[in-house]
Design an enzyme around this catalytic site. Structure first.
Site, short mmCIF file in Angstrom:
data_model
loop_
_atom_site.label_atom_id
_atom_site.label_comp_id
_atom_site.label_asym_id
_atom_site.label_seq_id
_atom_site.Cartn_x
_atom_site.Cartn_y
_atom_site.Cartn_z
N VAL A 106 12.40 27.68 60.77
CA VAL A 106 12.81 29.09 60.73
C VAL A 106 14.31 29.23 61.00
O VAL A 106 14.79 30.29 61.36
CB VAL A 106 12.00 29.93 61.76
CG1 VAL A 106 10.53 29.99 61.36
CG2 VAL A 106 12.14 29.38 63.18
N ASP A 107 15.05 28.11 60.81
CA ASP A 107 16.47 28.10 61.17
C ASP A 107 17.41 28.36 60.00
O ASP A 107 18.63 28.47 60.19
CB ASP A 107 16.82 26.76 61.84
CG ASP A 107 16.40 25.55 61.01
OD1 ASP A 107 16.45 25.61 59.77
OD2 ASP A 107 16.00 24.53 61.63
N HIS A 122 7.30 30.00 57.44
CA HIS A 122 7.16 30.69 58.73
C HIS A 122 8.26 31.70 58.99
O HIS A 122 8.44 32.15 60.11
CB HIS A 122 7.10 29.66 59.87
CG HIS A 122 5.92 28.73 59.76
ND1 HIS A 122 5.85 27.52 60.41
CD2 HIS A 122 4.76 28.85 59.07
CE1 HIS A 122 4.71 26.92 60.11
NE2 HIS A 122 4.04 27.70 59.30
N CYS A 130 10.98 45.41 61.37
CA CYS A 130 10.32 46.49 62.10
C CYS A 130 8.85 46.47 61.72
O CYS A 130 8.51 46.55 60.54
CB CYS A 130 10.94 47.84 61.76
SG CYS A 130 10.01 49.21 62.49
N CYS A 133 8.09 50.35 60.11
CA CYS A 133 8.60 50.78 58.80
C CYS A 133 8.96 49.61 57.89
O CYS A 133 9.26 49.80 56.71
CB CYS A 133 9.80 51.71 58.96
SG CYS A 133 11.35 50.90 59.44
N CYS A 181 13.51 49.92 66.70
CA CYS A 181 14.06 50.15 65.36
C CYS A 181 14.96 51.40 65.34
O CYS A 181 14.56 52.46 65.82
CB CYS A 181 12.92 50.31 64.36
SG CYS A 181 13.46 50.71 62.68
N CYS A 184 13.27 54.10 62.77
CA CYS A 184 12.03 54.84 63.04
C CYS A 184 11.56 54.74 64.50
O CYS A 184 10.56 55.34 64.85
CB CYS A 184 10.91 54.33 62.12
SG CYS A 184 10.17 52.77 62.64
N SER A 223 5.37 16.13 61.68
CA SER A 223 4.25 15.31 62.12
C SER A 223 2.94 15.86 61.54
O SER A 223 1.88 15.29 61.75
CB SER A 223 4.18 15.28 63.64
OG SER A 223 4.18 16.60 64.15
N LEU A 265 16.22 10.48 59.61
CA LEU A 265 16.40 11.22 58.36
C LEU A 265 17.87 11.32 57.98
O LEU A 265 18.21 11.37 56.81
CB LEU A 265 15.80 12.63 58.50
CG LEU A 265 14.28 12.72 58.30
CD1 LEU A 265 13.53 12.14 59.47
CD2 LEU A 265 13.86 14.15 58.04
#
Ligand code: ZN
Length: 281
Positions: A106-107, A122, A130, A133, A181, A184, A223, A265
């Protein structure tokens, strides 16, 4: 590198040179960027359990604590830069060998390293959504608003996890103010899939589509502990698509893979990228 690794890398060179590679990447690809893999060999096992969607949405105290921790964690994740592995994947894509990239991370570092059309299974910590909304806003805005709302907050993270969560004493979280938010007044959440939450179906079907069209599924730095990633390996095997894994340490995909490389890697991927670039030019 020992002889076994050299042989496996040579085999992998042949496979990648044939093209049609779809990459499935995990936390192990980002450890060289300073983002720990809490499941891998280099990561310390995390103490706290990951935030669940249910706790986040239903428990105001859990949510406040989460935001305080995540706010600190963002300083690490937000400053992380792509490493040689990310850049090598982008080069392989540019060379036409890699035709699809699916990531569990998620980076956002694949894209920062030059890759295009990445399926972020992910989500991405750099976006805030939000829950009422649906508006998406940049993480920097949220960070600035949280800084403004918490001028006295001086928490110091002891360990950052790959999902941007950190370890922090509960005592440090008291009094942290969460913001809502601006459009809203609804509940804000990082645009990432939490434990207890399902991956949006269109991302899953797009990923299965990529795997179905692949000649090789190349697993990098995962993994394959969670089914959310492992299911693509199982599908590949079922469809007769060969599977290769480059990962530090033990992986649950090993029984399914024709090639398994247990090596850094940051060394293997640049090597593969330069080999394949030579083949195609
Ligand atoms: Zn809203």
């Amino acid at each position: 590198m020992d002889l076994q690794v050299v042989r496996q890398v040579a085999e992998l060179e042949d496979w990648i040179s044939e093209g049609g590679v779809v990459v499935l990447s995990g936390a192990g690809l980002s450890t060289d960027s300073g983002i720990p893999d809490y499941r891998g060999p280099s990561g310390s096992a995390r103490r706290s359990t990951p935030m669940t969607y249910q706790a986040f949405t239903r428990d105001p105290v859990a949510r406040r604590r989460y935001w305080a921790r995540s706010h600190l964690g963002w300083r690490t994740i937000g400053e992380a830069r792509p490493n040689d592995g990310h850049r090598a994947v982008a080069r392989l894509q540019e060379a036409g060998a890699v035709q699809g990239i699916i990531t569990q991370n998620v980076d956002g570092l694949h894209q920062a390293g030059g890759a295009r059309d990445v399926v972020e299974l992910h989500g991405n910590l750099a976006r805030i959504v939000c829950l009422d909304c649906g508006e998406l806003t940049p993480r920097e805005w949220m960070a600035a608003r949280l800084d403004d709302a918490n001028p006295e907050f001086r928490g110091v993270a002891t360990a950052v996890n790959a999902d941007g969560d950190v370890e922090l004493d509960d005592a440090e979280l008291d009094g942290f103010t969460v913001v809502d938010c601006m459009a809203c007044g609804g509940m804000l959440k990082p645009d990432v899939v939490y434990f207890g939450e399902t991956v949006p179906p269109e991302r899953v079907s797009r990923s299965f589509g990529l795997v179905a069209g692949a000649r090789t599924l190349l697993v990098l730095g995962s993994s394959l502990t969670v089914m959310s990633g492992r299911r693509f390996v199982l599908r590949a095997v079922k469809d007769g698509i060969r599977v290769a894994i480059v990962n530090r340490g033990v992986t649950r995909g090993e029984p399914y893979a024709g090639v398994v490389v247990d090596a850094p890697l940051g060394i293997v991927l640049p090597h593969l990228a330069s080999t394949v670039a030579t083949v195609s030019s």
